[in-house]
Enzyme design. Structure first.
Site, PDB file in Angstrom:
ATOM      1  N   ASP A  60       0.909  -1.140  -0.597  1.00 49.52           N
ATOM      2  CA  ASP A  60      -0.044   0.109  -0.245  1.00 49.52           C
ATOM      3  C   ASP A  60       1.102   1.772   0.319  1.00 49.52           C
ATOM      4  OD1 ASP A  60      -2.458   1.568   0.487  1.00 49.52           O
ATOM      5  OD2 ASP A  60      -1.549   1.878   2.253  1.00 49.52           O
ATOM      6  N   GLU A  72       2.148  -0.096  -4.823  1.00 49.76           N
ATOM      7  CA  GLU A  72       1.194   0.624  -4.929  1.00 49.76           C
ATOM      8  C   GLU A  72       1.634   1.775  -5.582  1.00 49.76           C
ATOM      9  OE1 GLU A  72      -3.449   2.371  -3.727  1.00 49.76           O
ATOM     10  OE2 GLU A  72      -1.643   2.339  -2.818  1.00 49.76           O
TER      11      GLU A  72
END
Length: 701
Positions: A350, A386
């Site tokens: 993330d 990401e």
């Protein structure tokens, strides 16, 4: 039960955490700035503190002690003494019970109260004040564990990247509405291991399930106050412990290992979505639960010259300081733990750019990336980033180092815009179909580095992309201000669900065409769980706090004829991708390799079978495109595919380029149930909003 101890033996500074050796437990915790750390022991209920033992030694900034006769199941926490000087970054408060950063199991739930704050709220001094109330009654506790598990003949599937098909799913949402699973088991790792769930994944043909965060995470106070839940889980409370809500009982950690073993047995890898860029403690006004109380100045990035405040490159209030070697060690130890003890096959990071941000900005040669790439364990698993955050220079798509794949939002937005009928999208679509070479074709990276998707958990599911033009996030309690305003979506005539058969037909046609684009593109395809069965969030494009039917996969809806048909279509697409090698080229193709006279490895054509010219590429009103790819087979033959795309509202007959004969129509999104058949003409009709895939094999020369 051994008698309550009154002191600790010196023990060792490594390994960090609470580690049982069969005779006792060694406790070790890092803090560079603490003056003293106490180990707090609790009874079996976790409610009564039965001993508070100062750690007897500190070696190289690691506090450690050994507790003879302690065993798995012992409940514990820490209290840290030191300066409470927020302006200098220090927030020690021994009245606050702290979790071990290496805790592998949690006991009890956090109960929100101001007692969890290190300061007294209200008044003019806010976080400069000091709170003396004991937070232990409101805190979860740590548990000493035994990591042994009978793995038997388990083997990691080790699916090659070019054959990988990702399925992004939420542990809870995937099974909460499975009526054939016992209510007590729904939404848990045990349900994830259910043979019926695994059979669904096998029927689709996916090779890896990518799970939204399963680290233990916090139910944020502002959500609890609104009667909402942190559903996605991007608020980590413990980097080594599984989320207790995904266990039938908090001590049943092995349920996750059982799920991994069963998925491996079905040939399916398990990818974890992990959050190392921030923690659940939030800004300097957040609670003191673990890292803040142990050593705020080491664990978090603080504002230069004003260390009272956290740097907030993550948008969550704090940023983990991976430039500190001990903090980097914690992240590396966590990753290795999940690979070695849970046999996880890879990670999706993330806000991955945060992990690569040094003092001078994002650096593909940062300490984190270098540490992972050289690690003998982690360098062998799948690594997905990401590639963006809200910090300076936070968008870094294509700039991660070799060994990492990246979520490609350019792919998502490009194919959405093409299929909704935007003007001038030919060149953009072509770039995405070929693996986004302009972004990834450097440093010997491969097309698999681009993770291609039309929808993910963050935004609309695929049905909503073709059903809503405006977000409908009212249920989130933020007056519909949250979530993206531009989703590159189109409702095709009516906002939201409708019974109009013409509108439904167009929506399903566009949806199928987008799925074809995902699975026929170079790169690594990713499917959002439920998109294969027409899941909807009713227009909510930021459903992070909806732990309800908004997010849960509707298995009753999945049994409807139109949903079953889409599942068959999706499975067929995935099977064709595995079968036809030109759909998954191992290298980037640039049209410079000639496999047969007049047959290059890649070529582009208009609907008339003519090679694309600069004028054709720049035609703003052209919404058709043909892509031919060729790959040499081991026996000297050449495998060729032809992808015909028509985003017009009218059908078109596509003239076939060389070779003009010998094609087989493999799949037609306009006629999803039609079987494979030979093509007898030199032109192929493509339905409105349709995609057709052809294939042929040229014999050895």
């Amino acid at each position: 039960m051994p008698p309550t101890p009154n002191h600790l033996l010196p023990g060792r500074p490594d390994p960090l955490g609470a580690n049982w050796d069969g005779l006792g437990v060694n406790f070790a915790v890092f803090s560079a700035n603490a003056e003293r750390i106490d180990l707090c022991l609790f009874d079996a209920s976790g409610r009564r503190e039965i001993a508070r033992l100062p750690m007897p030694e500190c070696t190289d900034e690691v506090w450690h002690g050994y507790l003879p006769e302690a065993r798995p199941g012992q409940i514990y926490g820490y209290r840290a003494y030191g300066p409470y000087e927020p302006r200098h970054g220090h927030r020690f408060n021994p009245h606050k019970l702290l979790l071990d950063p290496y805790a592998k199991q949690l006991h009890g739930e956090l109960r929100w109260s101001d007692v969890l704050l290190g300061y007294r709220p209200g008044g003019g001094r806010t976080d400069l004040s000091f709170d003396r109330r004991d937070s232990a009654p409101a805190m979860p506790k740590c548990v000493v564990v035994d990591d042994s598990f009978a793995w038997g003949d388990d083997r990691n599937p080790q699916v090659p990247w070019d054959r990988t098909v990702l399925y992004e799913a939420h542990v809870r949402g995937l099974t909460m509405r499975r009526e054939d699973i016992a209510p007590r088991e729904r939404g848990t790792f045990r349900a994830l291991a259910d043979p019926r769930v695994i059979e669904h994944l096998q029927r689709l043909g996916v090779t890896a399930i990518e799970l939204l965060p399963i680290h233990a995470f916090l139910q944020d106070r502002f959500l609890v106050a609104k009667g909402l839940r942190n559903y996605w889980g991007y608020s980590t409370l413990a980097f080594f412990a599984p989320e207790p809500r995904y266990l039938i009982e908090s001590w049943m950690r092995n349920e996750l290992k059982v799920a991994v073993r069963r998925l491996h047995g079905a040939g399916i890898e398990v990818i974890m979505d992990v959050v190392y860029n921030h923690t659940c403690e939030g800004s300097e006004l957040g609670p003191t639960l673990c890292w803040r109380g142990l050593d705020n100045a080491s664990y978090y990035r603080l504002m230069p010259g004003d260390e009272r405040h956290c740097i907030n490159d993550t948008g969550t209030g704090n940023t983990v300081n991976l430039s500190h070697p001990r903090v980097l060690q914690m992240v590396m130890d966590s990753l290795r733990y999940w690979v070695t003890e849970y046999r996880i096959d890879g990670f999706r990071f993330d806000l991955g750019t945060i992990l690569g941000r040094e003092g001078t900005g994002f650096d593909p040669g940062s300490g984190f990336f270098d540490a992972v790439r050289q690690d003998p364990i982690l360098s062998r698993v799948k690594l997905i980033s990401e590639p963006w955050d809200i910090g300076p220079g936070g968008y870094q798509l294509g700039n991660h180092p070799p060994g990492f794949a990246e979520w490609n939002d350019r792919f998502r937005d490009g194919i959405r815009r093409f299929w909704r009928g935007d003007a001038g999208m030919r060149a953009e679509l072509a770039a995405r179909l070929t693996g986004s070479a302009e972004l990834f074709d450097h440093r010997r990276r491969r097309p698999w580095a681009s993770v291609n998707y039309a929808a993910s958990h963050d935004g609309y599911p695929l049905l909503d992309v073709v059903s809503y033009e405006r977000k409908h996030n009212e249920a989130n309690g933020e007056d519909n201000r949250d979530g993206h305003n531009e989703n590159f979506s189109r409702n095709w005539g009516v906002e939201g669900e409708t019974q109009d058969p013409d509108i439904v037909a167009v929506r399903h046609a566009v949806l199928r065409a987008m799925l074809v684009t995902v699975f026929a593109s170079a790169g690594t395809p990713m499917l959002l769980a439920g998109d294969e069965m027409l899941r909807t969030q009713k227009g909510n494009n930021n459903a992070y706090n909806q732990d309800n039917e908004t997010n849960w996969v509707d298995w009753e809806r999945a049994a409807r004829p139109e949903a079953l048909a889409l599942q068959r279509f999706t499975a067929r697409l995935i099977a064709l991708r595995q079968r036809l090698s030109p759909l998954r080229p191992p290298i980037f193709l640039h049209g410079v390799t000639e496999l047969r006279p007049g047959l290059n490895d890649i070529a582009w054509f208009d609907q008339h079978g003519r090679a694309m010219t600069p004028e054709a590429w720049n035609d703003p009103e052209a919404r058709t495109l043909a892509l031919r790819r060729a790959a040499a087979a081991g026996d000297g033959s050449v495998e060729v595919t032809l992808l015909l795309l028509n985003a017009d509202s009218a059908g078109h007959a596509f003239a076939l380029p060389t070779p003009r004969l010998g094609w087989t129509l493999m799949l037609d999104s306009g006629h999803p149930e039609a079987e494979e058949r030979p093509v007898l003409d030199e032109a192929v009709p493509v339905a409105p909003h349709g995609a057709v895939l052809l294939a042929t094999r040229l014999p050895a020369a």
